[in-house]
Scaffold this active site. Structure first.
Site: not given
Ligand code: CAO
Length: 457
Positions: A429-430
């Site tokens: 999850d950036h």
């Protein structure tokens, strides 16, 4: 009880009588002041007769097709006035009950004209096709004249109420075919036209730009038109996992970091352990090693073992190491959880993975077996492939995909040597994990897998 008032046909100019072409209310309807009650049509103009005040329609005296003259009673209206019931007889009172009509195609214009004008100014003069947009009030120029082009007039032929309705929906009246008498466009015609346009847009441009952030709808296609088909009901698990995957896909900005671990020593160790594992009644596959190595990496990089707090303002760092293990079953993908991996040894983990995988495939998992993972591993190594992009099992922030180990020539100390390389695909999850952290995480993981002694550090 309120007062009963008669609403009468207003001044209709030079005409003795005009036709009622639309009745817009029924007995019992509540109307507001200025709501259109009926539409009248003369040879040259159409007009809506608005309600002089708010009230309830008691009795309707006219119906569509009737000819009416000025002063005829259209309907009776029960108003909220509490001066007692009154049946106005006096013709001089007409102006009170018959308010100014809402006219179209007539020089004597309606009260809502300024509003219509304002709307017209706001609108572009041309629509996207480059066609002149419907300009309802242009017809006023034709007042008192027969239209020169009958077709054009027919298309633009609608009562003020219908014009307003079309304006609200952004429908170009010039393109709407009228089904009413003499080609008059009715409300229903406008509704049908707009519905057809929306359907057309969906079919011709299913991937077209949606309104705002809404998802463009998928086209519904009858595939049987192209060949034989069979429809199969999806299992409950498949429907559920489809929802979860879709939700994660939409909520999580995904990035996948690829790496390779030199698993030559690990594979040798695994082979050494196999007979002992068999004696203990378990099968020693790659997974227990991967699980231990992943926990070591999570301990080194705690951010990867976290979740975003609701609202996205803070991180919840988990001090436990429960790993979800993706299991491929006939019913679809299931992710049971192996708890406290940090406290367990390789044999114990091998036994637990086999147990949950077996129970997943035999539909024996309990709801609690599926809860509480802090990170997930998905291994396709037993099947094949070189890399893939797994979907994060949100609200976890990372997932490790493992593909099939391959023997490859690796440059070491001035020569190529055959090494067993294990492909890693780490999706994250950036919002929580930066690319640099992701690269450090996989580099560290690779090092641990290359030299399991590091787990002890
Ligand atoms: N490279 C080479 N060989 C591998 C390997 C890899 N990365 N991973 C497993 N293998 C080998 C195993 O060691 C085993 O070989 P041996 O019989 O010689 O020991 C063989 O492949 C079969 O392993 P396995 O798949 O039965 O066992 P596992 O512990 O590796 O995996 C499980 C267990 C439950 C994870 C697996 O069966 C499974 O279901 N995988 C699919 C998960 C999935 O669908 N993921 C996709 C999610 S995204 O849609």
């Amino acid at each position: 009880m309120g007062q009963i008032k008669e609403v009468k046909v207003p001044d209709i100019g030079d005409f003795d009588e005009v036709e009622v072409i639309e009745v817009l209310v029924s007995a019992g309807d509540e109307v507001e002041e200025e709501d259109s009650l009926i539409t009248l049509e003369s040879d040259k103009a159409s007009m809506d007769v608005p309600s002089p005040q708010a009230g309830t329609v008691k009795e309707l005296n006219v119906s569509s097709g009737d000819k009416v003259a000025q002063g005829d009673v259209i309907l009776t209206l029960e108003t909220g006035d509490d001066e007692g019931s009154e049946e106005p007889e006096d013709e001089d009172d007409d102006t009170d009950e018959a308010s100014e009509p809402d006219t179209e195609g007539d020089d004597e214009d309606s009260e809502d004209e300024p509003e219509a004008e304002a709307e017209e100014k706001e609108r572009p003069s041309r629509d996207s096709d480059g066609e002149e947009e419907d300009r309802p009030d242009d017809d006023e120029d034709e007042a008192g004249e027969e239209p020169s082009d009958h077709e054009e007039f027919k298309h633009a032929h609608a009562s003020p109420a219908v014009r307003r309705f079309a304006r609200e929906l952004g429908a170009d009246l010039a393109n709407v075919d009228g089904s009413g008498r003499k080609g008059r466009v009715t409300r229903e015609d406008v509704r049908k036209y707009v519905k057809a346009k929306v359907q057309q847009a969906d079919e011709s441009d299913p991937a077209g730009a949606p309104e705002g952030t809404a998802l463009p709808p998928m086209p519904e296609i009858d595939f049987s038109q192209f060949g034989e088909v069979e429809e199969q009901e999806l299992s409950r698990i498949r429907k559920r996992s489809a929802q979860n995957l879709h939700r994660s896909w939409l909520h999580v900005p995904h990035v996948t970091q690829f790496d390779e671990a030199d698993a030559t020593e690990l594979e040798a160790f695994r082979r050494d352990l196999k007979p002992e594992a068999e004696q203990r009644g378990v099968k020693m596959t790659f997974l227990p090693f991967l699980m231990k190595a992943v926990v070591a990496a999570l301990q080194e990089f705690p951010t990867v073992n976290s979740s975003l707090a609701p609202g996205g303002e803070s991180l919840i760092l988990k001090k436990y190491y429960h790993l979800g293990i993706a299991v491929d079953t006939d019913d679809g993908l299931i992710v049971p959880v192996v708890r406290d991996v940090d406290t367990k040894g390789l044999f114990e983990l091998a036994g637990e993975v086999a147990d949950v995988a077996d129970r997943a495939r035999n539909r024996k998992l309990k709801p609690e077996d599926l809860k509480g993972a802090s990170f997930t591993i998905t291994s396709l190594g037993g099947i094949g492939g070189t890399a893939f992009t797994p979907i994060v099992n949100a609200p976890e922030v990372g997932i490790l995909g493992v593909s099939r180990m391959e023997t490859k020539p690796v440059w070491q100390d001035g020569e190529f040597v055959p090494r067993k390389m294990l492909p890693l695909s780490f999706s994250y999850d950036h919002r929580v994990i930066d690319g640099a952290l992701a690269a450090r995480f996989t580099v560290y993981l690779s090092k641990v897998l290359s030299d399991l002694r590091r787990i002890l550090l």
